[in-house]
Write a protein that holds these residues in place. Structure first.
Motif, mmCIF file in Angstrom:
data_model
loop_
_atom_site.group_PDB
_atom_site.id
_atom_site.type_symbol
_atom_site.label_atom_id
_atom_site.label_comp_id
_atom_site.label_asym_id
_atom_site.label_seq_id
_atom_site.Cartn_x
_atom_site.Cartn_y
_atom_site.Cartn_z
ATOM 1 N N SER A 98 0.797 -1.238 0.000
ATOM 2 C CA SER A 98 0.000 0.000 0.000
ATOM 3 C C SER A 98 0.830 1.289 0.000
ATOM 4 N N LYS A 99 2.138 1.213 0.187
ATOM 5 C CA LYS A 99 2.970 2.422 0.279
ATOM 6 C C LYS A 99 3.103 3.159 -1.058
ATOM 7 N N PHE A 100 2.875 2.435 -2.153
ATOM 8 C CA PHE A 100 3.044 3.049 -3.466
ATOM 9 C C PHE A 100 1.747 3.117 -4.266
ATOM 10 N N ASP A 101 0.631 2.939 -3.585
ATOM 11 C CA ASP A 101 -0.662 2.992 -4.267
ATOM 12 C C ASP A 101 -0.933 4.348 -4.918
ATOM 13 N N GLU A 102 -0.263 5.394 -4.446
ATOM 14 C CA GLU A 102 -0.449 6.734 -5.020
ATOM 15 C C GLU A 102 -0.060 6.796 -6.495
ATOM 16 N N PHE A 103 0.700 5.791 -6.982
ATOM 17 C CA PHE A 103 1.145 5.799 -8.376
ATOM 18 C C PHE A 103 0.192 5.049 -9.309
ATOM 19 N N ARG A 104 -0.921 4.552 -8.762
ATOM 20 C CA ARG A 104 -1.897 3.818 -9.584
ATOM 21 C C ARG A 104 -2.507 4.701 -10.675
ATOM 22 N N ASP A 105 -2.373 6.015 -10.543
ATOM 23 C CA ASP A 105 -2.897 6.907 -11.584
ATOM 24 C C ASP A 105 -2.005 6.936 -12.824
ATOM 25 N N ILE A 106 -0.758 6.456 -12.711
ATOM 26 C CA ILE A 106 0.141 6.474 -13.872
ATOM 27 C C ILE A 106 0.621 5.087 -14.297
ATOM 28 N N CYS A 107 0.425 4.068 -13.425
ATOM 29 C CA CYS A 107 0.832 2.709 -13.779
ATOM 30 C C CYS A 107 0.160 1.712 -12.836
ATOM 31 N N GLU A 108 0.207 0.464 -13.212
ATOM 32 C CA GLU A 108 -0.256 -0.597 -12.325
ATOM 33 C C GLU A 108 0.755 -0.733 -11.182
ATOM 34 N N VAL A 109 0.306 -1.039 -9.979
ATOM 35 C CA VAL A 109 1.193 -1.255 -8.843
ATOM 36 C C VAL A 109 0.977 -2.678 -8.350
ATOM 37 N N ILE A 110 2.074 -3.441 -8.303
ATOM 38 C CA ILE A 110 2.020 -4.859 -7.937
ATOM 39 C C ILE A 110 2.949 -5.093 -6.756
ATOM 40 N N TYR A 111 2.441 -5.785 -5.739
ATOM 41 C CA TYR A 111 3.260 -6.146 -4.573
ATOM 42 C C TYR A 111 3.445 -7.662 -4.587
ATOM 43 N N LEU A 112 4.705 -8.100 -4.565
ATOM 44 C CA LEU A 112 5.020 -9.527 -4.568
ATOM 45 C C LEU A 112 5.496 -9.971 -3.192
ATOM 46 N N SER A 113 5.126 -11.199 -2.823
ATOM 47 C CA SER A 113 5.603 -11.729 -1.543
ATOM 48 C C SER A 113 7.112 -11.924 -1.610
ATOM 49 N N ARG A 114 7.745 -11.700 -0.476
ATOM 50 C CA ARG A 114 9.195 -11.841 -0.381
ATOM 51 C C ARG A 114 9.559 -13.267 0.004
ATOM 52 N N THR A 115 10.811 -13.635 -0.244
ATOM 53 C CA THR A 115 11.297 -14.944 0.177
ATOM 54 C C THR A 115 11.350 -14.964 1.701
ATOM 55 N N PRO A 116 10.660 -15.910 2.319
ATOM 56 C CA PRO A 116 10.629 -15.944 3.789
ATOM 57 C C PRO A 116 12.012 -16.183 4.398
ATOM 58 N N SER A 117 12.216 -15.632 5.559
ATOM 59 C CA SER A 117 13.392 -15.896 6.399
ATOM 60 C C SER A 117 14.718 -15.489 5.780
ATOM 61 N N ILE A 118 14.706 -14.475 4.910
ATOM 62 C CA ILE A 118 15.984 -13.977 4.387
ATOM 63 C C ILE A 118 15.882 -12.471 4.197
ATOM 64 N N SER A 119 16.887 -11.770 4.695
ATOM 65 C CA SER A 119 16.965 -10.328 4.479
ATOM 66 C C SER A 119 18.422 -9.909 4.564
ATOM 67 N N THR A 120 18.741 -8.841 3.877
ATOM 68 C CA THR A 120 20.113 -8.326 3.898
ATOM 69 C C THR A 120 20.525 -7.963 5.315
ATOM 70 N N THR A 121 19.635 -7.314 6.052
ATOM 71 C CA THR A 121 19.957 -6.904 7.424
ATOM 72 C C THR A 121 20.314 -8.116 8.279
ATOM 73 N N GLU A 122 19.533 -9.195 8.164
ATOM 74 C CA GLU A 122 19.822 -10.409 8.932
ATOM 75 C C GLU A 122 21.160 -11.020 8.523
ATOM 76 N N ILE A 123 21.451 -11.036 7.230
ATOM 77 C CA ILE A 123 22.720 -11.591 6.750
ATOM 78 C C ILE A 123 23.887 -10.792 7.321
ATOM 79 N N ILE A 124 23.788 -9.473 7.293
ATOM 80 C CA ILE A 124 24.856 -8.628 7.830
ATOM 81 C C ILE A 124 25.044 -8.886 9.321
#
Length: 131
Positions: A98-124
């Motif tokens: 929902s953070k980028f829904d404001e751009f629906r007036d100029i393009c489609e906005v799609i949110y994809l699920s992330r890979t569970p249990s992995i993040s750059t912050t956790e790796i660092i």
């Protein structure tokens, strides 16, 4: 041709990044990736990336699913980036739901699920804890 745009830092490139970029590319014929500048990353996260901008740009540009990369210098300029790159859709991870829904007036906005249990912050953090 359907053009997709997405944004990210891609510090410490990992399988979660690869998977979401491949899935983003499946939504169109051309994928453009905006990569956060070192300064933008510092302003968002309070730290500079492990890899500098040029290295991150080279890594992401080398991926088969990515057709174009550019420097994202400001979060406030996303609308201009979308327009400049003639994007038909903006694809982001669902942690941004929902953070980028404001751009629906100029393009489609799609949110994809992330890979569970992995993040750059956790790796660092895991790397820092190693003796």
């Amino acid at each position: 041709m359907r053009k997709i745009i997405t944004f990210g830092t891609f510090d410490v490139l990992h399988i979660g990044h690869i998977r979401i970029l491949n899935r983003a590319r499946e939504h169109g014929d051309h994928l453009t990736e905006g990569i956060s500048s070192d300064e933008l990353n510092f302003s968002k996260k309070g730290r500079y990336p492990i890899y500098d901008f040029d290295s991150r740009m080279e890594m992401v540009a080398s991926l088969r699913c990515v057709d174009n990369v550019f420097k994202e210098e400001s979060l406030e300029d996303k609308r201009e980036y979308i327009i400049q790159h003639n994007a038909d859709a903006l694809v982001m991870g669902n942690d941004w739901e929902s953070k980028f829904d404001e751009f629906r007036d100029i393009c489609e906005v799609i949110y994809l699920s992330r890979t569970p249990s992995i993040s750059t912050t956790e790796i660092i953090e895991v790397i820092k804890e190693q003796p």
